[in-house]
Scaffold this motif. Sequence first.
Motif, short mmCIF file in Angstrom:
data_model
loop_
_atom_site.label_atom_id
_atom_site.label_comp_id
_atom_site.label_asym_id
_atom_site.label_seq_id
_atom_site.Cartn_x
_atom_site.Cartn_y
_atom_site.Cartn_z
N GLY A 13 0.81 -1.21 0.00
CA GLY A 13 0.00 0.00 0.00
C GLY A 13 0.84 1.26 0.00
N MET A 14 1.93 1.26 0.76
CA MET A 14 2.81 2.42 0.79
C MET A 14 3.47 2.64 -0.57
SD MET A 14 2.57 3.78 3.73
CE MET A 14 4.01 4.78 3.95
N VAL A 15 3.90 1.56 -1.20
CA VAL A 15 4.51 1.68 -2.53
C VAL A 15 3.47 2.18 -3.53
CG1 VAL A 15 5.50 0.35 -4.43
CG2 VAL A 15 6.32 -0.01 -2.11
N ALA A 16 2.25 1.67 -3.44
CA ALA A 16 1.20 2.10 -4.37
C ALA A 16 0.85 3.57 -4.18
CB ALA A 16 -0.04 1.23 -4.18
N MET A 17 0.81 4.03 -2.94
CA MET A 17 0.48 5.43 -2.70
C MET A 17 1.59 6.36 -3.18
SD MET A 17 -1.57 5.61 0.93
CE MET A 17 -0.09 5.43 1.89
N ASN A 18 2.83 5.91 -3.10
CA ASN A 18 3.96 6.75 -3.49
C ASN A 18 4.46 6.44 -4.89
OD1 ASN A 18 4.18 8.21 -1.06
ND2 ASN A 18 5.08 6.42 -0.10
N ALA A 19 3.69 5.72 -5.68
CA ALA A 19 4.12 5.30 -7.02
C ALA A 19 4.50 6.47 -7.92
CB ALA A 19 3.05 4.44 -7.68
N PRO A 20 3.73 7.56 -7.97
CA PRO A 20 4.14 8.67 -8.84
C PRO A 20 5.51 9.25 -8.46
CG PRO A 20 1.85 8.94 -8.22
CD PRO A 20 2.40 7.81 -7.40
N ARG A 21 5.75 9.40 -7.16
CA ARG A 21 7.05 9.92 -6.74
C ARG A 21 8.16 8.93 -7.03
NH1 ARG A 21 7.05 12.16 -0.80
NH2 ARG A 21 5.29 10.80 -0.50
N LEU A 22 7.90 7.65 -6.82
CA LEU A 22 8.91 6.63 -7.11
C LEU A 22 9.24 6.59 -8.60
CD1 LEU A 22 7.70 3.70 -4.85
CD2 LEU A 22 9.78 5.02 -4.58
N LEU A 23 8.22 6.68 -9.45
CA LEU A 23 8.47 6.67 -10.89
C LEU A 23 9.25 7.91 -11.32
CD1 LEU A 23 5.09 5.29 -12.21
CD2 LEU A 23 7.29 4.14 -12.14
N ARG A 24 8.92 9.06 -10.75
CA ARG A 24 9.67 10.28 -11.07
C ARG A 24 11.13 10.14 -10.66
NH1 ARG A 24 7.63 14.27 -7.68
NH2 ARG A 24 5.63 13.40 -8.29
N TRP A 25 11.38 9.59 -9.47
CA TRP A 25 12.73 9.40 -8.98
C TRP A 25 13.49 8.42 -9.87
CZ3 TRP A 25 15.13 5.04 -6.71
CH2 TRP A 25 16.36 5.31 -6.13
N LEU A 26 12.82 7.33 -10.28
CA LEU A 26 13.46 6.35 -11.16
C LEU A 26 13.79 6.96 -12.52
CD1 LEU A 26 11.41 3.16 -10.34
CD2 LEU A 26 13.81 3.56 -9.83
N ASP A 27 12.91 7.80 -13.03
CA ASP A 27 13.19 8.48 -14.30
C ASP A 27 14.40 9.40 -14.18
OD1 ASP A 27 11.20 7.19 -15.69
OD2 ASP A 27 9.72 8.81 -15.36
N GLU A 28 14.51 10.10 -13.06
CA GLU A 28 15.68 10.96 -12.84
C GLU A 28 16.96 10.14 -12.79
OE1 GLU A 28 14.91 13.10 -9.25
OE2 GLU A 28 13.26 14.25 -10.13
N LYS A 29 16.93 9.03 -12.08
CA LYS A 29 18.12 8.18 -11.99
C LYS A 29 18.48 7.59 -13.35
CE LYS A 29 18.91 8.79 -7.74
NZ LYS A 29 20.09 9.53 -7.33
N LYS A 30 17.48 7.24 -14.13
CA LYS A 30 17.73 6.71 -15.47
C LYS A 30 18.37 7.77 -16.35
CE LYS A 30 15.24 4.59 -19.32
NZ LYS A 30 13.92 4.20 -19.81
N ALA A 31 17.88 9.00 -16.25
CA ALA A 31 18.46 10.10 -17.03
C ALA A 31 19.90 10.36 -16.60
CB ALA A 31 17.61 11.35 -16.88
N GLU A 32 20.17 10.30 -15.29
CA GLU A 32 21.54 10.48 -14.80
C GLU A 32 22.45 9.39 -15.35
OE1 GLU A 32 22.17 10.70 -10.58
OE2 GLU A 32 20.50 12.10 -10.35
N LEU A 33 22.00 8.17 -15.32
CA LEU A 33 22.80 7.06 -15.81
C LEU A 33 23.07 7.18 -17.30
CD1 LEU A 33 24.17 4.41 -15.04
CD2 LEU A 33 22.04 3.24 -15.54
N LYS A 34 22.06 7.58 -18.07
CA LYS A 34 22.26 7.77 -19.51
C LYS A 34 23.25 8.89 -19.79
CE LYS A 34 18.08 5.97 -21.59
NZ LYS A 34 16.90 6.27 -22.40
N SER A 35 23.19 9.98 -19.00
CA SER A 35 24.13 11.07 -19.22
C SER A 35 25.55 10.66 -18.85
CB SER A 35 23.69 12.31 -18.43
OG SER A 35 23.82 12.09 -17.04
N ARG A 36 25.71 9.82 -17.85
CA ARG A 36 27.05 9.35 -17.48
C ARG A 36 27.61 8.42 -18.57
NH1 ARG A 36 26.70 7.54 -11.17
NH2 ARG A 36 26.16 9.59 -10.34
N LEU A 37 26.76 7.61 -19.17
CA LEU A 37 27.25 6.67 -20.19
C LEU A 37 27.60 7.37 -21.48
CD1 LEU A 37 24.83 3.67 -19.59
CD2 LEU A 37 27.24 3.83 -18.96
N LYS A 38 27.00 8.54 -21.75
CA LYS A 38 27.29 9.28 -22.99
C LYS A 38 28.67 9.93 -22.95
CE LYS A 38 22.63 10.24 -24.51
NZ LYS A 38 21.63 11.28 -24.80
N ARG A 39 29.22 10.19 -21.78
CA ARG A 39 30.51 10.87 -21.68
C ARG A 39 31.62 10.01 -22.15
NH1 ARG A 39 30.32 13.52 -15.72
NH2 ARG A 39 28.18 14.12 -15.83
#
Length: 68
Positions: free
Chosen positions: A42-68
């Motif tokens: 239930g806690m994960v389900a209630m915080n799903a939008p924030r978790l998805l946003r955080w995961l998208d940020e981490k994915k973008a960070e990882l992609k930017s590190r791999l491009k260097r």
Amino acid sequence: MFFRITSLLVAAGVIALIVLPDAPDSFRWMAWVYLMVMCGIGMVAMNAPRLLRWLDEKKAELKSRLKR
């Protein structure tokens, strides 16, 4: 509909196992574990939008590190 009825019966059974004084300890432990897992889901389900946003940020960070 079947899933709703089944989950309602399981939830009522879990509460009954926790409340009943003569329930076996192994069933009581399983009921507490089930209750805690459902609270966690239930806690994960209630915080799903924030978790998805955080995961998208981490994915973008990882992609930017791999491009260097």
